[in-house]
Motif scaffolding. Structure first.
Motif, PDB file in Angstrom:
ATOM      1  N   GLU A 109       0.847  -1.187   0.000  1.00 17.60           N
ATOM      2  CA  GLU A 109       0.000   0.000   0.000  1.00 17.60           C
ATOM      3  C   GLU A 109       0.889   1.247   0.000  1.00 17.60           C
ATOM      4  O   GLU A 109       1.823   1.344   0.798  1.00 17.60           O
ATOM      5  N   ARG A 111       0.786   4.226   1.081  1.00 17.51           N
ATOM      6  CA  ARG A 111       0.959   5.003   2.313  1.00 17.51           C
ATOM      7  C   ARG A 111       0.939   4.083   3.527  1.00 17.51           C
ATOM      8  O   ARG A 111       0.324   4.365   4.539  1.00 17.51           O
ATOM      9  N   ALA A 113       3.048   3.417   5.882  1.00 19.81           N
ATOM     10  CA  ALA A 113       3.499   3.980   7.154  1.00 19.81           C
ATOM     11  C   ALA A 113       2.423   4.834   7.821  1.00 19.81           C
ATOM     12  O   ALA A 113       2.336   4.898   9.048  1.00 19.81           O
ATOM     13  N   GLU A 114       1.562   5.486   7.014  1.00 22.10           N
ATOM     14  CA  GLU A 114       0.523   6.338   7.573  1.00 22.10           C
ATOM     15  C   GLU A 114      -0.593   5.538   8.247  1.00 22.10           C
ATOM     16  O   GLU A 114      -1.391   6.103   8.999  1.00 22.10           O
ATOM     17  N   LEU A 115      -0.658   4.235   7.991  1.00 22.53           N
ATOM     18  CA  LEU A 115      -1.667   3.403   8.634  1.00 22.53           C
ATOM     19  C   LEU A 115      -1.314   3.064  10.076  1.00 22.53           C
ATOM     20  O   LEU A 115      -2.154   2.584  10.826  1.00 22.53           O
ATOM     21  N   ASP A 118       0.184   6.529  15.874  1.00 25.62           N
ATOM     22  CA  ASP A 118       1.334   7.257  16.407  1.00 25.62           C
ATOM     23  C   ASP A 118       1.758   6.675  17.747  1.00 25.62           C
ATOM     24  O   ASP A 118       0.951   6.121  18.492  1.00 25.62           O
ATOM     25  N   SER A 145       9.630   0.973   3.422  1.00 23.65           N
ATOM     26  CA  SER A 145       8.645   1.404   4.415  1.00 23.65           C
ATOM     27  C   SER A 145       9.251   1.511   5.805  1.00 23.65           C
ATOM     28  O   SER A 145       9.032   2.502   6.511  1.00 23.65           O
ATOM     29  N   ASP A 148      11.188   4.490   6.153  1.00 24.01           N
ATOM     30  CA  ASP A 148      10.379   5.707   6.230  1.00 24.01           C
ATOM     31  C   ASP A 148       9.804   5.940   7.619  1.00 24.01           C
ATOM     32  O   ASP A 148       9.730   7.087   8.072  1.00 24.01           O
ATOM     33  N   PHE A 149       9.328   4.869   8.304  1.00 23.72           N
ATOM     34  CA  PHE A 149       8.637   5.126   9.568  1.00 23.72           C
ATOM     35  C   PHE A 149       9.491   4.883  10.814  1.00 23.72           C
ATOM     36  O   PHE A 149       8.998   4.974  11.938  1.00 23.72           O
TER      37      PHE A 149
END
Length: 223
Positions: A109, A111, A113-115, A118, A145, A148-149
């Motif tokens: 997917e 995005r 990392a945005e899933l 926090d 990924s 990135d996160f």
């Protein structure tokens, strides 16, 4: 084409959709009550973490290791492409009043990392028997990924079947497997900005019935 893609598989589960459907069926047959026994790798990694972490368990499956990390005071985000597996994990965590976040997601997917919810703790990315269950394309997306996160100093811990496991007995022979060359993979990890702090290969790390997988373990820190 490298050696990981030329290794044999017993079923043509190369697409994410077909594998998600396969794992939905697999986990639908398994129970979801009680506290499962954690893997040897989870116990090892828990001993290496210096304090509470946000453990991102990629390919969490039935949640055996996610629940173990929750019990030991970590925040946990369990991720799997199987909706059935995620629902089973949520049910088990609720039954045991352990909390945790469980997210259905594919590593492909855009995005991904945005899933992830926090967290204010250092991150430990954990993936046991996930790496050899994905394709070359997904491996590349996975490494991008987690780069990135994560932040500098964050931890990554991976365990997977190596190329030396190809011809050995498999209790679950129908699973898709892409046997990984540790030397090639470790070089890719360094290229993605990780420092290898621990690496080992061998038998005895992941025994299951008559299946004594030849596995590789690697622990990293984010540069």
């Amino acid at each position: 084409m490298d050696s990981t893609t030329s290794s044999p598989t017993t079923v043509p589960l190369t697409s994410p959709t077909s594998r998600a459907e396969y794992w939905d069926t697999y986990y639908a047959r398994s129970g979801s009550s009680g506290l499962p026994v954690p893997s040897q790798f989870a116990v090892f990694v828990a001993g290496e973490l210096g304090g509470p972490h946000r453990v991102v368990d990629v390919g969490c499956g039935n949640g055996r290791d996610s629940l173990f990390f929750l019990l030991h005071g970590h925040q946990v985000v369990g991720i799997d492409a199987s909706q059935v597996a995620i629902e089973r994990c949520r049910d088990r965590a609720d039954q045991l009043a352990l909390g945790g976040d469980f997210v259905r997601a594919s590593i492909l997917e855009p995005r991904f990392a945005e899933l992830l919810p926090d967290g204010d703790l250092p991150t430990a990315v954990y993936a046991r028997f996930f790496l050899h269950a994905i394709t070359d394309e997904e491996e590349a997306a996975f490494l991008s990924s987690i780069r990135d996160f994560t932040r500098p100093g964050d931890v990554v811990a991976l365990e997977y079947r190596s190329v030396r496991d190809v011809s050995l007995e498999k209790v679950t022979g129908q699973h898709y497997r892409r046997y990984v060359d540790p030397a090639r993979f470790n070089a890719d990890l360094v290229k993605h900005g990780f420092t290898i702090t621990y690496a080992v290969e061998g038998f005895g790390f992941a025994k299951y019935k008559n299946d004594d997988a030849y596995v590789a373990r690697v622990c990293l820190t984010r540069d």
